[in-house]
Design an enzyme around this catalytic site. Structure first.
Site: not given
Length: 146
Positions: A12, A69, A71, A102, A137
């Site tokens: 962003d 962005c 966070t 994983h 996994h």
């Protein structure tokens, strides 16, 4: 997933500068970078950019995606709405390695307001150098995909 060294980057408006630093960093390591913007600082909506990058990965056009962005959370949530995407937000190198090893993550999300430039580049390197371990996994990744 394609075996190419083609990677899509998006963000962003808050993360343009770090995205460009990341793009230069991975291009110097031999990756073909597809930077889909934005390029101007006007406010924009991270869901649009997360989805656009995820579609490039899901289509097979790009092997991986890196999105950013404030966070890393919102853009990651938008990317994960696209079928076939496994994106994790990371603020440390251990998590960045583990989501590849994983979870066979094909996208990485970083929060520009959470980590600085140096750590962000270390996170990117950890993500891009880790390999999916398969085995037990793979069973779990299949369960996620179902």
């Amino acid at each position: 997933m394609t075996d190419s060294k083609r990677i899509v980057l998006s963000s962003d408006h808050a993360a343009i500068q770090l995205r460009q630093v990341v793009a230069d960093h991975i291009a110097a390591k031999g990756w073909d970078v597809v930077d889909i913007g934005p390029t101007t600082p006007e406010s924009t909506h991270y869901p649009i950019h997360g989805k656009a990058a995820a579609q490039q990965v899901a289509s097979g056009d790009c092997r991986f995606g890196i999105i950013l962005c404030g966070t890393g959370q919102g853009i990651m949530m938008a990317a994960n709405k696209v079928e076939g995407i496994r994106c994790g937000v990371c603020s440390d190198t251990f998590s960045a390695s583990m989501i590849r090893q994983h979870n066979d993550a094909n996208m990485l999300s970083i929060g520009v307001r959470v980590v600085g430039e140096g750590l962000a580049l270390d996170i990117v390197d950890a993500f891009l150098t880790a390999e999916f371990e398969g085995g037990r996994h793979a069973t779990r990744v299949d369960m996620i995909e179902e």
